[in-house]
Design a protein around this motif. Structure first.
Motif, mmCIF file in Angstrom:
data_model
loop_
_atom_site.group_PDB
_atom_site.id
_atom_site.type_symbol
_atom_site.label_atom_id
_atom_site.label_comp_id
_atom_site.label_asym_id
_atom_site.label_seq_id
_atom_site.Cartn_x
_atom_site.Cartn_y
_atom_site.Cartn_z
ATOM 1 N N CYS A 22 104.763 -6.638 8.584
ATOM 2 C CA CYS A 22 105.820 -6.850 7.609
ATOM 3 C C CYS A 22 105.582 -8.150 6.837
ATOM 4 N N LYS A 23 106.344 -8.330 5.806
ATOM 5 C CA LYS A 23 106.261 -9.555 5.006
ATOM 6 C C LYS A 23 106.704 -10.752 5.856
ATOM 7 N N ILE A 24 105.985 -11.879 5.744
ATOM 8 C CA ILE A 24 106.357 -13.107 6.444
ATOM 9 C C ILE A 24 106.543 -14.213 5.410
ATOM 10 N N THR A 25 107.740 -14.783 5.390
ATOM 11 C CA THR A 25 108.051 -15.889 4.484
ATOM 12 C C THR A 25 108.232 -17.160 5.308
ATOM 13 N N VAL A 26 107.559 -18.216 4.923
ATOM 14 C CA VAL A 26 107.679 -19.498 5.624
ATOM 15 C C VAL A 26 108.424 -20.493 4.753
ATOM 16 N N LYS A 27 109.487 -21.076 5.310
ATOM 17 C CA LYS A 27 110.188 -22.162 4.631
ATOM 18 C C LYS A 27 110.227 -23.362 5.587
ATOM 19 N N GLU A 28 109.442 -24.374 5.265
ATOM 20 C CA GLU A 28 109.452 -25.596 6.074
ATOM 21 C C GLU A 28 110.672 -26.413 5.653
ATOM 22 N N CYS A 29 111.687 -26.433 6.503
ATOM 23 C CA CYS A 29 112.978 -26.958 6.053
ATOM 24 C C CYS A 29 113.612 -27.965 7.008
ATOM 25 N N TRP A 30 112.887 -28.385 8.052
ATOM 26 C CA TRP A 30 113.465 -29.419 8.924
ATOM 27 C C TRP A 30 112.359 -30.295 9.504
ATOM 28 N N SER A 31 112.768 -31.457 9.994
ATOM 29 C CA SER A 31 111.835 -32.424 10.566
ATOM 30 C C SER A 31 112.425 -32.986 11.855
ATOM 31 N N PHE A 32 111.566 -33.281 12.798
ATOM 32 C CA PHE A 32 111.989 -33.848 14.082
ATOM 33 C C PHE A 32 112.684 -35.192 13.840
ATOM 34 N N ASN A 33 113.878 -35.320 14.404
ATOM 35 C CA ASN A 33 114.701 -36.541 14.335
ATOM 36 C C ASN A 33 115.321 -36.811 12.965
ATOM 37 N N SER A 34 115.332 -35.814 12.087
ATOM 38 C CA SER A 34 116.006 -35.989 10.799
ATOM 39 C C SER A 34 117.495 -35.664 10.945
ATOM 40 N N TYR A 35 118.340 -36.503 10.348
ATOM 41 C CA TYR A 35 119.782 -36.245 10.362
ATOM 42 C C TYR A 35 120.175 -35.186 9.341
ATOM 43 N N LYS A 36 119.242 -34.804 8.482
ATOM 44 C CA LYS A 36 119.552 -33.862 7.399
ATOM 45 C C LYS A 36 119.263 -32.405 7.761
ATOM 46 N N ASN A 37 118.805 -32.150 8.984
ATOM 47 C CA ASN A 37 118.370 -30.790 9.333
ATOM 48 C C ASN A 37 119.482 -29.758 9.188
#
Length: 401
Positions: free
Chosen positions: A56-71
């Protein structure tokens, strides 16, 4: 189903990335999944989504970071943009960071999905009630342990806002039901990443490899294993090689480099560094025995399932979740006292000096591993999502009537 998975993902070094890889590998082959959306941590290298078979289609969205308060904001934004039908969270308590506020904010995301009425499941790999906070590298201070316990209880209540919380051990189900009165907890086994054809159980020419695999420095320490192998060499005269496969735990940078320096006088100790996915079969197949040099446990062991899938004898500490897992899922191994080098040496010697016993353990563990392939585990998650969706539809229909 358009399925989103919130997770770390290779080449990430954040915990549980390997588990996500193998889940994705199975979800993408399932005809019920039309698209996979990977809501992942940000990494320098490209995400490993190159699979051989059509899928199937795979979409990747890199949207968080370790220890970020904005996750919590960035992941919610990604969910709004991609509009998944369902969301699976691949979590443990320090998934989004080892700072309390960053970790807590990330763990609020299942509640966000619930408020948005998106069917969601949290796969929770550990519970703080079963973690030795001192041994696992969180804190040894008694007051801080009480504070962590309070925080852990609060975070667990947040996580239990998910539609379903899946855990990998029956003991975790019992604790969450008894302590929190949870009605939405379900046992879904850890599963075995790869199940190759049954091996011939033969070992390569050369030294017998005594291997350990993981992220080291907190409750996984290798000094005692190196010293135990030295004792076995002295008592048996066998040609043994120590193989330390993996990297430092993110909480203890520089740990393995220091061990390597401290034990440079010991012959035949090999540090592999980070192990790529394609290297894993070679690593296990060449090993005579897999050792778990743990002083504590924090959940069901992926490495134990891997060792079983490659038909390996194992040596485990006689404590906590590993002992329960052996009992529940049918694995067998030699046990040792976690703080005793002599006890570990006896366990290693029992296997490397008795090939018939090694084979007996190896075959038993292969049989145990094949009972829960990841394809079966992926199906269990999809069935659970369908049950959640049906219940929501029934409630909507009842409310409308």
């Amino acid at each position: 189903m358009k399925l989103a998975i919130v997770t770390a993902y290779p080449p990430s070094k954040v915990t549980l990335n390997e588990y996500a890889y193998h889940l994705v590998k199975q979800f993408r082959k399932n005809e019920k999944v039309t698209e996979l959306i990977l809501l992942t941590d940000k990494t320098e290298g490209a995400k490993d989504i190159e699979f051989n078979e059509a899928d199937c289609k795979i979409t990747v969205k890199e949207c968080w970071s370790f220890n970020s308060y904005k996750n919590i904001v960035s992941v919610t934004k990604a969910i709004n943009q991609t509009k998944p039908d369902s969301v699976l969270f691949n979590l443990q308590f320090m998934k989004f960071g080892d700072k309390k506020i960053a970790a807590a904010l990330g763990l609020m995301l299942p509640l966000v999905c619930k408020l948005k009425k998106i069917p969601n499941i949290v796969l929770l790999h550990n519970i703080l009630e079963e973690v030795d906070l001192g041994s696992a590298g969180f804190t040894s201070n008694k007051l801080m342990q009480k504070i962590y316990g309070f925080i852990g209880t609060t975070l667990t209540k947040l996580i239990l806002q998910a539609d379903t919380v899946a855990v990998t051990m029956q003991k975790y189900v019992d604790i969450l039901q008894d302590k929190y009165g949870a009605k939405n907890v379900k046992l879904i086994p850890h599963g075995t990443f790869e199940i190759p054809a049954e091996p011939d159980y033969k070992l390569p020419e050369g030294p017998l490899q005594v291997m350990t695999f993981g992220k080291f420095g907190t409750y996984k320490k290798v000094e005692g294993m190196i010293e135990a192998v030295e004792l076995v060499r002295g008592s048996t005269g066998l040609n043994l090689e120590v193989v330390v496969a993996g990297t430092d735990n993110p909480n203890v940078p520089g740990y393995l480099a220091k061990v390597q320096e401290d034990y440079k006088h010991v012959p035949q100790v090999r540090f592999t560094g980070y192990v790529e996915e394609y290297e894993v079969p070679i690593l296990f197949n060449e090993s005579a025995v897999v050792v778990f040099p743990y002083t504590s446990t924090t959940g069901s062991s992926g490495v134990l399932h891997q060792a079983g899938s490659y038909g390996k004898a194992v040596i485990m500490p006689d404590l906590g979740d590993l002992a329960l897992l052996v009992q529940d899922e049918g694995y067998r191994g030699e046990f040792f006292e976690p703080t005793s080098v002599e006890s570990l040496a006896k366990a290693i010697e029992a296997i490397v000096t008795n090939d018939a016993y090694r084979l007996e353990l190896a075959k038993t563990n292969y049989k145990a591993a094949t009972a829960h392939p990841m394809s079966q585990i992926a199906n269990l998650y999809l069935e659970t999502f369908n049950t959640i969706i049906e219940k929501k539809s029934t409630r909507i229909a009842t409310a409308s009537a």
